[in-house]
Write a protein that holds these residues in place. Structure first.
Motif, PDB file in Angstrom:
ATOM      1  N   PRO A  76       0.889  -1.095  -0.003  1.00 60.19           N
ATOM      2  CA  PRO A  76       0.020  -0.030  -0.165  1.00 60.19           C
ATOM      3  C   PRO A  76       0.749   1.465  -0.008  1.00 60.19           C
ATOM      4  O   PRO A  76       1.718   1.587   0.634  1.00 60.19           O
ATOM      5  CB  PRO A  76      -0.904  -0.233   1.381  1.00 60.19           C
ATOM      6  N   GLY A  77       0.650   2.278  -0.865  1.00 55.45           N
ATOM      7  CA  GLY A  77       1.172   3.633  -0.844  1.00 55.45           C
ATOM      8  C   GLY A  77       2.547   3.314  -1.452  1.00 55.45           C
ATOM      9  O   GLY A  77       3.645   4.446  -1.206  1.00 55.45           O
ATOM     10  N   THR A  78       3.155   2.134  -2.067  1.00 53.29           N
ATOM     11  CA  THR A  78       4.475   2.167  -2.513  1.00 53.29           C
ATOM     12  C   THR A  78       4.802   2.821  -3.901  1.00 53.29           C
ATOM     13  O   THR A  78       3.905   2.447  -5.030  1.00 53.29           O
ATOM     14  CB  THR A  78       5.014   0.874  -2.107  1.00 53.29           C
ATOM     15  N   GLU A  79       5.623   3.702  -3.834  1.00 55.69           N
ATOM     16  CA  GLU A  79       6.284   4.235  -5.037  1.00 55.69           C
ATOM     17  C   GLU A  79       7.513   3.408  -5.399  1.00 55.69           C
ATOM     18  O   GLU A  79       8.576   3.574  -4.608  1.00 55.69           O
ATOM     19  CB  GLU A  79       6.316   5.814  -5.070  1.00 55.69           C
ATOM     20  N   GLY A  80       7.521   2.564  -6.500  1.00 51.63           N
ATOM     21  CA  GLY A  80       8.741   2.098  -6.756  1.00 51.63           C
ATOM     22  C   GLY A  80       8.787   1.273  -7.924  1.00 51.63           C
ATOM     23  O   GLY A  80       8.064   1.569  -8.797  1.00 51.63           O
ATOM     24  N   PRO A  81       9.661   0.228  -8.234  1.00 51.52           N
ATOM     25  CA  PRO A  81       9.797  -0.506  -9.405  1.00 51.52           C
ATOM     26  C   PRO A  81       8.496  -1.140  -9.447  1.00 51.52           C
ATOM     27  O   PRO A  81       7.912  -1.764  -8.847  1.00 51.52           O
ATOM     28  CB  PRO A  81      10.948  -1.261  -9.070  1.00 51.52           C
ATOM     29  N   ALA A  82       8.009  -1.006 -10.996  1.00 47.71           N
ATOM     30  CA  ALA A  82       6.910  -1.863 -11.684  1.00 47.71           C
ATOM     31  C   ALA A  82       7.032  -3.294 -11.515  1.00 47.71           C
ATOM     32  O   ALA A  82       8.119  -3.784 -11.401  1.00 47.71           O
ATOM     33  CB  ALA A  82       6.554  -1.293 -12.865  1.00 47.71           C
ATOM     34  N   PRO A  83       6.093  -3.764 -11.316  1.00 47.41           N
ATOM     35  CA  PRO A  83       5.996  -5.354 -11.256  1.00 47.41           C
ATOM     36  C   PRO A  83       6.654  -5.755 -12.660  1.00 47.41           C
ATOM     37  O   PRO A  83       6.488  -5.089 -13.600  1.00 47.41           O
ATOM     38  CB  PRO A  83       4.450  -5.784 -11.351  1.00 47.41           C
ATOM     39  N   GLY A  84       7.522  -6.864 -12.522  1.00 46.49           N
ATOM     40  CA  GLY A  84       8.186  -7.352 -13.680  1.00 46.49           C
ATOM     41  C   GLY A  84       9.663  -6.866 -13.501  1.00 46.49           C
ATOM     42  O   GLY A  84      10.538  -7.394 -14.225  1.00 46.49           O
ATOM     43  N   THR A  85      10.074  -5.734 -12.770  1.00 45.26           N
ATOM     44  CA  THR A  85      11.235  -5.227 -12.708  1.00 45.26           C
ATOM     45  C   THR A  85      12.325  -6.199 -11.853  1.00 45.26           C
ATOM     46  O   THR A  85      12.058  -6.685 -11.004  1.00 45.26           O
ATOM     47  CB  THR A  85      11.357  -3.777 -12.068  1.00 45.26           C
ATOM     48  N   ARG A  86      13.439  -6.230 -12.695  1.00 43.18           N
ATOM     49  CA  ARG A  86      14.378  -6.871 -11.924  1.00 43.18           C
ATOM     50  C   ARG A  86      15.124  -6.088 -10.953  1.00 43.18           C
ATOM     51  O   ARG A  86      15.791  -4.975 -11.225  1.00 43.18           O
ATOM     52  CB  ARG A  86      15.695  -7.533 -12.916  1.00 43.18           C
ATOM     53  N   VAL A  87      15.034  -6.701  -9.787  1.00 42.93           N
ATOM     54  CA  VAL A  87      15.928  -5.731  -8.473  1.00 42.93           C
ATOM     55  C   VAL A  87      16.831  -6.735  -7.690  1.00 42.93           C
ATOM     56  O   VAL A  87      16.823  -7.809  -7.717  1.00 42.93           O
ATOM     57  CB  VAL A  87      14.958  -4.997  -7.652  1.00 42.93           C
ATOM     58  N   GLY A  88      17.539  -6.015  -7.030  1.00 44.37           N
ATOM     59  CA  GLY A  88      18.607  -6.715  -5.928  1.00 44.37           C
ATOM     60  C   GLY A  88      18.161  -6.417  -4.542  1.00 44.37           C
ATOM     61  O   GLY A  88      17.892  -5.340  -4.303  1.00 44.37           O
ATOM     62  N   VAL A  89      18.214  -7.458  -3.758  1.00 48.16           N
ATOM     63  CA  VAL A  89      17.970  -7.053  -2.317  1.00 48.16           C
ATOM     64  C   VAL A  89      19.229  -7.332  -1.455  1.00 48.16           C
ATOM     65  O   VAL A  89      19.838  -8.569  -1.602  1.00 48.16           O
ATOM     66  CB  VAL A  89      16.854  -8.080  -1.752  1.00 48.16           C
ATOM     67  N   ALA A  90      19.757  -6.701  -0.625  1.00 52.69           N
ATOM     68  CA  ALA A  90      21.061  -6.679  -0.037  1.00 52.69           C
ATOM     69  C   ALA A  90      20.924  -6.716   1.456  1.00 52.69           C
ATOM     70  O   ALA A  90      19.803  -6.961   1.975  1.00 52.69           O
ATOM     71  CB  ALA A  90      21.866  -5.453  -0.329  1.00 52.69           C
TER      72      ALA A  90
END
Length: 334
Positions: A76-90
């Motif tokens: 909810p309320g998240t502004e961020g990469p769109a679904p399908g975007t490749r991301v890294g979690v550190a």
């Protein structure tokens, strides 16, 4: 539901502290992303958590903090990469943004910081959640297996390289030559450094030679020249003394691990005099991560990986503990 591994009973890796289980797919909260895991690299920090060197902060935590995946949903309320975007979690999951450390750009020292795979479930699972402000966009044209090690082994090694104050074209000593060290060595060489590697593993010694180290020896061997700087990657406190003694005047030793066995008594004249410096490395900032990923985009390192299927996560940690992994162990979800 999803498949996952949890730290069920922290203890020696031979006692099988990891347990495979089924968990509900997590729901992303405000400001968070739901991410489907492609690959999760295996870090020595995961081993420290499994064996209890890092005291668990919550029961039955899913380890793993070098995650490459795809955004599947936004909280909810998240502004961020769109679904399908490749991301890294550190490793660094969140900070308060308000304390004096955060305000001065040292968010890695934030007392309220939280960490992926320690304070919250990590990447030894089919899905995980992560705050959108703490993920990294990743390129589409590189294999996930080669990207995952950059997200901790790479970033924390880069932080250690900054902390050791290596002068231009200087002589860098590296003690231990696993996941983080083999990436850091290449970054240092690309910047003009001469690299001297001290490690006990024959396979790691051979990899160091292949990558261009000018000297390769045993874990406590004396390099043929005084070192301008050194990084200790092995979690072995006894190596602090030979590493300090190998430094030239004014040299700095940075200890890169989150856990280190006890350091023996120092002799001031042999180990610290002539303005040698001993420093720790505590996590990294997001700025470190962004700067490192820009650097490797311009000068891609050779990433050596040992792949494991997801159902062999426990064996990957056992192999890491026994120095049977060459380069970086990675868990492949598919």
């Amino acid at each position: 539901m999803m498949d996952a591994w949890v730290v069920a009973r922290p203890g020696p890796i031979a006692t099988n502290p990891l347990e495979r289980t089924r968990l509900p797919v997590p729901e992303p909260g405000p400001g968070e992303l739901l991410i489907k895991v492609e690959v999760c690299a295996v870090c020595r920090t995961d081993l420290h958590l499994a064996e209890g060197d890092l005291p668990p902060r919550r029961p039955r935590t899913v380890p793993g903090h070098e995650v490459v995946g795809r955004v599947t949903a936004l909280g909810p309320g998240t502004e961020g990469p769109a679904p399908g975007t490749r991301v890294g979690v550190a490793w660094l999951r969140s900070t308060c943004g308000e304390c004096r450390y955060c305000r001065r750009g040292a968010e890695n020292l934030c007392p309220s910081s939280t960490y992926t795979g320690w304070d919250a479930d990590g990447g030894y699972a089919e899905y995980l959640t992560a705050p959108a402000d703490y993920v990294y966009p990743l390129p589409e044209d590189l294999p996930a297996e080669k990207l995952a090690p950059l997200l901790c082994a790479g970033i924390i090694g880069y932080r250690a390289l900054l902390r050791c104050d290596l002068p231009p074209r200087g002589r860098l000593g590296i003690y231990g030559f696993g996941a983080s060290a083999h990436i850091t060595a290449q970054i240092a060489m690309a910047q003009g450094a001469s690299v001297y590697v001290m490690t006990r593993s024959p396979a790691a010694q051979e990899l160091a030679r292949e990558l261009g180290a000018v000297f390769v020896g045993g874990s406590a061997d004396t390099p043929p020249e005084p070192l301008d700087a050194a990084i200790l990657f092995a979690p072995v406190g006894e190596l602090v003394l030979p590493a300090l003694e190998a430094l030239d005047r004014g040299g700095t030793l940075a200890v890169a691990g989150i856990h280190l066995t006890d350091i023996p008594v120092l002799n001031y004249q042999r180990h610290l005099f002539q303005e040698r410096t001993l420093r720790s490395v505590t996590a990294n900032t997001r700025a470190d991560g962004r700067e490192f990923l820009r650097l490797v985009a311009a000068h891609p390192p050779r990433i050596t990986t040992t792949p494991y299927p997801f159902d062999a996560a426990d064996r990957a940690l056992q192999d890491l503990a026994a120095d049977r992994v060459n380069g970086v162990a990675v868990l492949l979800m598919e």
